[in-house]
Motif scaffolding. Structure first.
Motif, PDB file in Angstrom:
ATOM      1  N   ILE A 138       0.879  -1.179   0.000  1.00 38.36           N
ATOM      2  CA  ILE A 138       0.000   0.000   0.000  1.00 38.36           C
ATOM      3  C   ILE A 138       0.910   1.221   0.000  1.00 38.36           C
ATOM      4  O   ILE A 138       1.841   1.301   0.810  1.00 38.36           O
ATOM      5  CB  ILE A 138      -0.906   0.022   1.244  1.00 38.36           C
ATOM      6  N   ILE A 140       1.146   5.275   0.299  1.00 38.12           N
ATOM      7  CA  ILE A 140       0.450   6.514   0.685  1.00 38.12           C
ATOM      8  C   ILE A 140       1.401   7.678   0.461  1.00 38.12           C
ATOM      9  O   ILE A 140       2.575   7.612   0.845  1.00 38.12           O
ATOM     10  CB  ILE A 140       0.018   6.468   2.169  1.00 38.12           C
ATOM     11  N   LEU A 183      -3.414   7.387  -2.628  1.00 38.71           N
ATOM     12  CA  LEU A 183      -3.319   6.011  -2.139  1.00 38.71           C
ATOM     13  C   LEU A 183      -3.280   5.071  -3.331  1.00 38.71           C
ATOM     14  O   LEU A 183      -4.062   5.211  -4.271  1.00 38.71           O
ATOM     15  CB  LEU A 183      -4.547   5.702  -1.273  1.00 38.71           C
ATOM     16  N   THR A 192      -7.647  -2.071  -1.889  1.00 40.37           N
ATOM     17  CA  THR A 192      -7.538  -1.102  -0.791  1.00 40.37           C
ATOM     18  C   THR A 192      -7.489   0.314  -1.328  1.00 40.37           C
ATOM     19  O   THR A 192      -7.881   1.266  -0.656  1.00 40.37           O
ATOM     20  CB  THR A 192      -6.272  -1.416   0.046  1.00 40.37           C
TER      21      THR A 192
END
Lengths: 220, 521
Positions: A138, A140, A183, A192
């Motif tokens: 992930i 960010i 994101l 996600t």
């Protein structure tokens, strides 16, 4: 009122004393600072109470593999800062001493905070094992770009009275809109990334970007 | 210095994180899509005669990458549940679209003929493969078996043994095998079998019947086979009939004999010789092939001559080993469609469309027979194993099994097909989301359907991809009743729905939590 009178008398006395001694007043200072950035600044003393500072600061830092937990899952987090800004500041020393208020603005040439999250443990679907790499990451990113107002407090004169001077400053930049968040995700956690809106919404109140530095200045 | 760094980072992070809304911590979820496999392929296994779904089938996969085959739930427990199983290739295996993974599926069940079929996994998840298995005691039209028990003397035939598959109304061609006197029987290793109980089990398959030809071992498309002219070639068989010969001595499987046995196979007089495009004639030749079950390959054995016995055309040949035997012509083709070939589809309805290629020489056999899930509008079809042949007819059937296309077509030279079904269905909407509670798992499952009370295959009605409600559903006929179900390592839920006559929407009450329970387990 009485205190103000005493302060004014002291300031006038001090000014007259320096005029009478004939000693040349130092109005310029160059400094290096280290804290939430490494940089240089130049300060010009207008008088005992006011001075102006131009500051350039850079912070590149990376921290890898620290543990974090989100949604009940153990994650490894890599964080990277890449911050680069030029500030124009105005110092107000209300007592004509080391304590001062710092007001101004910073122009952020670059201000990226990148966070990469990965699974600490493997994930098993049936007998199929997904290693941490298979699971994906992930990503960010937070960005504060443009011109942001700044306010802070400092101890230590912007322009030391004689030679070297040491100071510390704590302040914050202010972004009324909060950072711009993005994101992304890969692998079996790719979905996600659908929560980017939630991320943006959650960080919109994150309007303050703190600043801390230790400063060593030389006046001339 | 390191301490200072941490102080700085801590202050920075504290400055950022302290301002984060609690909402983020409470609501942010890491969503896992538990797709353990790629190239999901649905396999429907039915009784060839009755079309009933079969259970308790032994499933195995054979081929270089057979270890990469898993069920949709990522297990190696290949259980056919009510005639259905869903498999795919391990997510970590990279599938090259231009070179699909080729794996043989082998199905076994007591009382049935073993079935071996090649599956091509090309990375897309839209194929449904219908596999029919022949139950020996309940064979489909055009297929017949005969069993004979004989007593041997000292492990040898004491006299000539003749076993015959008689022709009847449902089975037109006769098969006769003759074992000469004093024949000994050998096992797979070449050892002489010593028992005295001989069981002869033979079956004959007519070429003029699709229920029969659907059971051709391995399918009619064969790659890199050694042809009679010595070339290694991709070919499509055009069959004039095939047979299976099995024997046991004292319960041990017979593989060969010390003396050749005679096989006499009737030929359907309507069989078209693709070389002349005329019905087969007495005196013409035809190639005789046997099936090597270990390597799953057809082997050219000899060339037979069409003769006449009792007024009927037949080919007589001798053999010293048992297997499937066939009388086949073959059509050579260039392997241009063995890699994937793209065809743009324009469909006016979402649904499962069956693509079938039949040779003009024998329209009762399919050299290509696959169902594909096609979405309404424009989509792309990837072909893995279509023959580059001009003399084949393409038949396309819609979800309701209506023929919507029936033309001479070389799929390898086709780039666009219009799939226009008759608008005989009502639009029925469905809104299904599936997000497993507790953990953020977004599965991909199909909602399957079939008409109630029929032996139709289960077909996807709607596909839930990564937990999201499907954007397309198959249109259903309001006048019919349907069964719906979800399959994820077995049927998790089934329900029966009578469609409302006064609305285009209906409630599909499927307990999808059972899918979540399976994933979490």
């Amino acid at each position: 009122m009485k205190k103000t009178m005493i302060l004014l008398i002291c300031l006038c006395t001090s000014y007259l004393f320096s005029q009478q001694t004939g000693e040349k007043e130092k109005k310029h200072a160059l400094a290096v600072h280290l804290g939430t950035g490494l940089g240089l600044d130049y300060s010009y003393k207008i008088n005992e109470y006011f001075s102006a500072t131009a500051r350039y600061s850079i912070l590149k830092y990376k921290q890898e593999d620290f543990d974090y937990e989100i949604d009940g899952k153990d994650l490894l987090v890599d964080g990277e800062f890449d911050i680069n800004h030029i500030d124009a500041l105005f110092n107000i020393a209300p007592f004509g001493k080391a304590f001062r208020f710092v007001l101004g603005a910073g122009y952020f040439v670059k201000n990226d905070v990148d966070v990469t999250l990965s699974f600490k443990d493997e994930v098993k679907i049936g007998e199929v094992v997904f290693t941490s790499d298979d699971v994906g990451n992930i990503f960010i990113n937070a960005q504060w770009e443009g011109l942001l107002p700044y306010a802070g407090i400092a101890f230590g004169r912007a322009v030391p009275t004689s030679g070297f001077g040491f100071g510390v400053e704590l302040g914050t930049y202010y972004d009324a809109d909060g950072p711009s968040m993005s994101l992304d995700a890969t692998g079996i956690i790719e979905q996600t990334k659908n929560q980017e809106a939630l991320l943006q919404d959650s960080f919109k109140e994150n309007k303050f970007l703190p600043y801390l530095s230790l400063r060593l200045a030389y006046s001339f | 210095m390191k301490t200072l760094k941490y102080i700085i980072i801590t202050i920075l992070l504290a400055g950022q994180v302290s301002c984060i809304d609690k909402k983020f911590q409470d609501e942010f979820k890491i969503s896992i899509t538990p797709n353990a496999v790629n190239s999901v392929t649905d396999i429907s296994v039915k009784n060839s005669a009755t079309n009933e779904q079969i259970n308790d089938v032994e499933v195995s996969f054979i081929g270089a990458k057979s270890d990469e085959v898993y069920t949709i739930g990522g297990t190696k427990e290949f259980n056919v549940d009510n005639g259905f199983i869903s498999v795919g290739i391990h997510k970590g295996e990279i599938i090259d679209e231009s070179d699909p993974i080729e794996i043989d599926l082998l199905l076994k069940k007591d009382g049935y003929l073993d079935k071996r079929q090649t599956i091509f996994f090309n990375g897309t998840s839209n194929q449904l493969i219908d596999i029919s298995m022949v139950k020996k005691s309940d064979a489909p039209t055009g297929v017949k078996f005969a069993t004979s028990a004989e007593t041997l003397t000292g492990g040898k035939t004491s006299s000539e043994v003749v076993v015959k598959v008689e022709a009847d109304a449902a089975k037109q061609q006769e098969l006769v095998i003759t074992l000469p006197e004093n024949t000994s029987f050998l096992d797979r290793k070449g050892n002489t079998l010593s028992g005295n109980d001989l069981i002869v089990d033979i079956g004959s398959f007519d070429p003029s019947n699709s229920e029969s030809t659907d059971n051709y071992p391995g399918g009619f498309l064969v790659s890199e086979i050694d042809t009679p002219d010595g070339e290694s070639q991709d070919i499509a068989f055009v069959t004039a009939g095939f047979t299976t010969l099995n024997m046991t001595v004292g319960g041990e499987e017979v593989k060969s004999f010390d003396k050749p046995i005679s096989v006499c196979m009737d030929i359907d007089p309507n069989t078209i010789n693709p070389e002349t495009n005329q019905p087969i004639q007495e005196g013409e030749t035809i190639d005789i092939w046997s099936y090597d079950e270990e390597d799953a390959k057809w082997v050219h054995e000899k060339t037979g001559t069409v003769g006449r016995e009792n007024g009927k055309l037949c080919v007589v040949f001798e053999t010293t080993h048992l297997s499937f035997w066939n009388l086949d012509y073959f059509l050579k083709y260039e392997p241009t469609c063995r890699g994937y070939h793209r065809i743009t589809l324009n469909a006016n309805e979402t649904g499962y469309y069956r693509f079938q290629l039949v040779p003009t020489a024998n329209p009762n056999q399919s050299v290509f027979n696959n169902r594909f899930y096609v979405r309404k509008g424009q989509s792309t079809l990837y072909l893995n194993n279509a023959p580059n042949l001009d003399n084949v007819i393409l038949r396309i059937y819609d979800s309701n099994n209506n023929t919507i296309y029936n033309e001479l077509t070389n799929l390898c030279k086709t780039s666009l097909l219009n799939l226009q079904t008759a608008i005989a269905y009502e639009f029925l909407d469905v809104n299904i989301n599936l997000e497993c509670e507790g953990v953020s798992i977004l599965p991909s499952v199909s909602i399957m359907y079939k008409e109630t009370g029929t032996n139709d295959s289960w077909k996807p009605y709607a596909k839930i991809e990564n937990g999201q409600s499907p954007d397309r559903v198959v249109k259903l006929d309001k006048s019919k009743r349907y069964d719906f179900g979800t399959y994820y390592n077995g049927w998790k839920q089934k329900t029966n729905v009578e469609l409302p006559s006064n609305s285009n929407q209906f409630l599909l009450d499927l307990d999808l939590d059972k899918v979540c329970e399976e994933i979490k387990s």
